[in-house]
Motif scaffolding. Structure first.
Motif, PDB file in Angstrom:
ATOM      1  N   PRO A  53      13.509 -16.750  18.308  1.00 34.42           N
ATOM      2  CA  PRO A  53      12.159 -16.264  18.596  1.00 34.42           C
ATOM      3  C   PRO A  53      12.049 -15.780  20.036  1.00 34.42           C
ATOM      4  N   GLY A  54      11.077 -14.902  20.269  1.00 36.98           N
ATOM      5  CA  GLY A  54      10.845 -14.430  21.623  1.00 36.98           C
ATOM      6  C   GLY A  54      10.060 -15.459  22.408  1.00 36.98           C
ATOM      7  N   ASP A  55       8.735 -15.409  22.324  1.00 39.32           N
ATOM      8  CA  ASP A  55       7.886 -16.346  23.045  1.00 39.32           C
ATOM      9  C   ASP A  55       7.349 -17.408  22.096  1.00 39.32           C
ATOM     10  N   CYS A  56       6.764 -18.447  22.674  1.00 38.96           N
ATOM     11  CA  CYS A  56       6.131 -19.503  21.882  1.00 38.96           C
ATOM     12  C   CYS A  56       4.622 -19.271  21.929  1.00 38.96           C
ATOM     13  N   ASP A  57       4.120 -18.612  20.905  1.00 35.90           N
ATOM     14  CA  ASP A  57       2.721 -18.194  20.890  1.00 35.90           C
ATOM     15  C   ASP A  57       1.861 -19.182  20.102  1.00 35.90           C
ATOM     16  N   PHE A  58       0.764 -19.592  20.728  1.00 31.45           N
ATOM     17  CA  PHE A  58      -0.235 -20.419  20.059  1.00 31.45           C
ATOM     18  C   PHE A  58      -1.521 -19.606  19.902  1.00 31.45           C
ATOM     19  N   PHE A  59      -2.317 -20.036  18.956  1.00 27.95           N
ATOM     20  CA  PHE A  59      -3.614 -19.416  18.682  1.00 27.95           C
ATOM     21  C   PHE A  59      -4.590 -20.558  18.463  1.00 27.95           C
ATOM     22  N   GLU A  60      -5.744 -20.507  19.127  1.00 24.25           N
ATOM     23  CA  GLU A  60      -6.685 -21.627  18.994  1.00 24.25           C
ATOM     24  C   GLU A  60      -8.093 -21.111  18.716  1.00 24.25           C
ATOM     25  N   ARG A  61      -8.667 -21.653  17.650  1.00 23.57           N
ATOM     26  CA  ARG A  61     -10.069 -21.387  17.359  1.00 23.57           C
ATOM     27  C   ARG A  61     -10.906 -22.409  18.123  1.00 23.57           C
ATOM     28  N   ILE A  62     -11.840 -21.909  18.904  1.00 27.64           N
ATOM     29  CA  ILE A  62     -12.737 -22.770  19.674  1.00 27.64           C
ATOM     30  C   ILE A  62     -14.167 -22.441  19.286  1.00 27.64           C
ATOM     31  N   ASN A  63     -14.840 -23.387  18.683  1.00 24.52           N
ATOM     32  CA  ASN A  63     -16.226 -23.214  18.256  1.00 24.52           C
ATOM     33  C   ASN A  63     -17.125 -24.022  19.180  1.00 24.52           C
ATOM     34  N   ILE A  64     -18.095 -23.334  19.806  1.00 30.16           N
ATOM     35  CA  ILE A  64     -18.969 -23.971  20.794  1.00 30.16           C
ATOM     36  C   ILE A  64     -20.389 -24.034  20.248  1.00 30.16           C
ATOM     37  N   ARG A  65     -20.913 -25.235  20.176  1.00 32.69           N
ATOM     38  CA  ARG A  65     -22.302 -25.425  19.737  1.00 32.69           C
ATOM     39  C   ARG A  65     -23.209 -25.413  20.962  1.00 32.69           C
ATOM     40  N   ALA A  66     -24.179 -24.517  20.971  1.00 27.57           N
ATOM     41  CA  ALA A  66     -25.081 -24.400  22.119  1.00 27.57           C
ATOM     42  C   ALA A  66     -26.390 -23.767  21.671  1.00 27.57           C
ATOM     43  N   GLU A  67     -27.417 -23.935  22.499  1.00 28.33           N
ATOM     44  CA  GLU A  67     -28.735 -23.384  22.180  1.00 28.33           C
ATOM     45  C   GLU A  67     -28.720 -21.862  22.192  1.00 28.33           C
ATOM     46  N   THR A  68     -27.979 -21.282  23.134  1.00 24.91           N
ATOM     47  CA  THR A  68     -27.966 -19.830  23.281  1.00 24.91           C
ATOM     48  C   THR A  68     -26.541 -19.332  23.466  1.00 24.91           C
ATOM     49  N   ARG A  69     -26.345 -18.023  23.272  1.00 22.50           N
ATOM     50  CA  ARG A  69     -25.038 -17.415  23.507  1.00 22.50           C
ATOM     51  C   ARG A  69     -24.644 -17.550  24.974  1.00 22.50           C
ATOM     52  N   GLU A  70     -25.618 -17.362  25.872  1.00 23.27           N
ATOM     53  CA  GLU A  70     -25.334 -17.490  27.305  1.00 23.27           C
ATOM     54  C   GLU A  70     -24.818 -18.886  27.641  1.00 23.27           C
ATOM     55  N   ALA A  71     -25.434 -19.897  27.040  1.00 19.29           N
ATOM     56  CA  ALA A  71     -24.978 -21.268  27.294  1.00 19.29           C
ATOM     57  C   ALA A  71     -23.567 -21.478  26.767  1.00 19.29           C
ATOM     58  N   ALA A  72     -23.267 -20.892  25.589  1.00 21.05           N
ATOM     59  CA  ALA A  72     -21.922 -21.017  25.023  1.00 21.05           C
ATOM     60  C   ALA A  72     -20.890 -20.351  25.931  1.00 21.05           C
ATOM     61  N   CYS A  73     -21.223 -19.197  26.496  1.00 20.05           N
ATOM     62  CA  CYS A  73     -20.299 -18.504  27.394  1.00 20.05           C
ATOM     63  C   CYS A  73     -20.019 -19.329  28.647  1.00 20.05           C
ATOM     64  N   LEU A  74     -21.042 -19.979  29.163  1.00 21.19           N
ATOM     65  CA  LEU A  74     -20.847 -20.801  30.357  1.00 21.19           C
ATOM     66  C   LEU A  74     -20.013 -22.045  30.049  1.00 21.19           C
ATOM     67  N   ILE A  75     -20.182 -22.593  28.848  1.00 14.38           N
ATOM     68  CA  ILE A  75     -19.338 -23.727  28.438  1.00 14.38           C
ATOM     69  C   ILE A  75     -17.890 -23.276  28.337  1.00 14.38           C
ATOM     70  N   LEU A  76     -17.665 -22.098  27.747  1.00 16.22           N
ATOM     71  CA  LEU A  76     -16.305 -21.567  27.661  1.00 16.22           C
ATOM     72  C   LEU A  76     -15.712 -21.382  29.058  1.00 16.22           C
ATOM     73  N   ALA A  77     -16.489 -20.820  29.978  1.00 19.40           N
ATOM     74  CA  ALA A  77     -16.007 -20.629  31.349  1.00 19.40           C
ATOM     75  C   ALA A  77     -15.606 -21.960  31.966  1.00 19.40           C
ATOM     76  N   ARG A  78     -16.399 -22.978  31.698  1.00 16.30           N
ATOM     77  CA  ARG A  78     -16.100 -24.307  32.259  1.00 16.30           C
ATOM     78  C   ARG A  78     -14.817 -24.897  31.690  1.00 16.30           C
ATOM     79  N   VAL A  79     -14.670 -24.855  30.352  1.00  9.06           N
ATOM     80  CA  VAL A  79     -13.504 -25.509  29.749  1.00  9.06           C
ATOM     81  C   VAL A  79     -12.217 -24.729  30.049  1.00  9.06           C
ATOM     82  N   MET A  80     -12.309 -23.397  30.145  1.00  8.94           N
ATOM     83  CA  MET A  80     -11.121 -22.624  30.494  1.00  8.94           C
ATOM     84  C   MET A  80     -10.714 -22.874  31.945  1.00  8.94           C
TER      85      MET A  80
END
Length: 442
Positions: free
Chosen positions: A109-136
């Motif tokens: 194989p070439g690289d070791c590729d992973f794929f991850e589904r991340i589902n964020i529960r939040a009141e708004t899309r903006e809040a979900a984006c900020l949670i993603l920014a934090r966890v990343m």
């Protein structure tokens, strides 16, 4: 083979056996027929299957190519690249993708590729984006570097306008590439084309996260090898009413992933219900665009072959898929892995890395031995000469101005051999040759 029928798996087997014999490609006849028969079988309602013994699951076509023998290794690496769940807020499902998910057939194989589904529960899309920014950001800083790993790049957010980053012009909407130092600082300096200073800030681009991906180089002390490990994120926002919205506007299908833990089935099932009904057609169309690119704009027949395999196996062209499947096990395809790892060695040597120079040097030694095993004559001597110079330059940790030349020269020669190998064999099967010609001229 003349007694085989003219239709069905046996007919496909006859065609690929004839082509394999002409090219000297070793082919396991019984294994190939077993795979062809399994592909042609009616799946009924079992599109996604679970391997009860190992606990992994995925699309039935993908699972036919997965070998659980290295599952412990992949799960250990998954602990490094994967994200933590936060009860009631962040749900995750980590999977292997790419050649790592095809470990039964891709011996090199070439690289070791992973794929991850991340589902964020939040009141708004903006809040979900900020949670993603934090966890990343948390993940990137926690796993920035250590004795066995080095974070090389994080993709997060899109440039809001045309900007200059150093001497490179980045167009509006292009994904932003971050280093660990830039993430820790919360941003980096850029400029507009007219020279006006501009600050790119992590949280400011979070509202349009776009293509989210993290890339590491990992040193495996057991195998004594380096590997490129990546985690591509597919992030969704779950609103209070249960509506699911992909943060990048598109929910990825699941035709190429092997999920590592049975505990992920509930989150996978919830998200899979929202995958578009025409997802398979879209998936094939996307792969065909990539095939066209690797046949014309950026010639790389190894990458084109990997994508053609997925196209053929998902669109019912099982004979063509079975033939390509056998090519991945040929010794010459080891050079595709060599081509990828030359870049890895160079990246680690350039980075402010905690990975020991002994590990990097050992990987360079392995690359030389692999080339010697596969090649002979002038080709071997020339590539080995470049690799030896690359190895000698490792002690200088990026201070050798000639190393870039050695890296470029050795990679160019290796990929040329890989291209010739795949081109000669792919075009030996008339139906694949016709497909390539169609892609090149369309």
């Amino acid at each position: 083979m003349s007694n085989l029928p003219d239709t069905g798996p046996q007919a496909d087997l006859r065609r690929i056996l004839d082509s394999a014999e002409r090219l000297g490609v070793e082919l396991d006849e019984s294994e190939a027929l077993q795979w062809l028969t399994a592909m042609a079988a009616d799946p009924g309602d079992q599109e996604v299957i679970v391997d009860v013994e190992s606990g992994v699951f995925g699309h039935r076509v993908t699972m036919l190519d997965f070998n659980a023998a290295q599952l412990a290794y992949y799960r250990k690496m998954g602990e490094m690249v994967g994200f933590e769940e936060e009860p009631g807020v962040v749900e995750t499902a980590l999977a292997l993708s790419g050649s790592a998910a095809q470990s039964k057939i891709q011996t090199y194989p070439g690289d070791c590729d992973f794929f991850e589904r991340i589902n964020i529960r939040a009141e708004t899309r903006e809040a979900a984006c900020l949670i993603l920014a934090r966890v990343m950001r948390t993940k990137a800083l926690q796993m920035a570097k250590g004795p066995t790993y080095q974070l090389m790049e994080v993709r997060f957010g899109s440039f809001p306008e045309d900007v200059l980053v150093g001497d490179s012009l980045q167009k509006a909407g292009a994904p932003i590439s971050w280093t660990a130092a830039q993430i820790e600082a919360g941003g980096f300096e850029a400029s507009r084309p007219d020279g006006t200073p501009l600050q790119i800030e992590w949280e400011a681009v979070a509202h349009d996260p776009g293509w989210c991906k993290l890339d590491w180089v990992v040193a495996d002390p057991v195998r004594g090898e380096l590997a490129n490990a990546s985690n591509m994120l597919d992030v969704t926002w779950e609103a209070p009413d249960g509506a699911i919205t992909p943060l990048d506007g598109y929910l990825d299908p699941y035709f190429q992933e092997v999920y590592l833990e049975a505990e992920s089935i509930p989150i996978f099932s919830k998200l899979a219900r929202h995958v578009s009904a025409d997802a398979l057609d879209t998936y094939v169309e996307q792969l065909e665009r990539e095939v066209k690119k690797y046949l014309t704009k950026n010639p790389n027949y190894g990458k084109a072959a990997k994508r053609m395999y997925n196209i053929f196996r998902m669109s019912g062209r099982y004979g063509e898929a079975a033939f390509i499947r056998e090519l991945f096990d040929e010794p010459a395809t080891m050079l595709y892995q060599v081509w990828s790892l030359i870049r890895t060695v160079d990246e680690v040597a350039d980075a402010d890395s905690d990975i020991s120079i002994e590990t990097v040097r050992a990987q360079a030694d392995q690359l030389i031995l692999r080339v010697v095993d596969v090649l002979e004559g002038a080709q071997e001597q020339e590539i080995v000469r470049h690799l030896l110079r690359l190895r000698d330059s490792l002690e200088l940790h990026g201070d050798d101005p000639g190393r870039d030349q050695q890296v470029r020269a050795s990679r160019a020669q290796v990929i040329n051999i890989v291209n010739n190998f795949f081109y000669e064999r792919l075009t030996a099967l008339p139906s694949i040759k016709a497909y390539i010609q169609e892609m090149e001229t369309s």
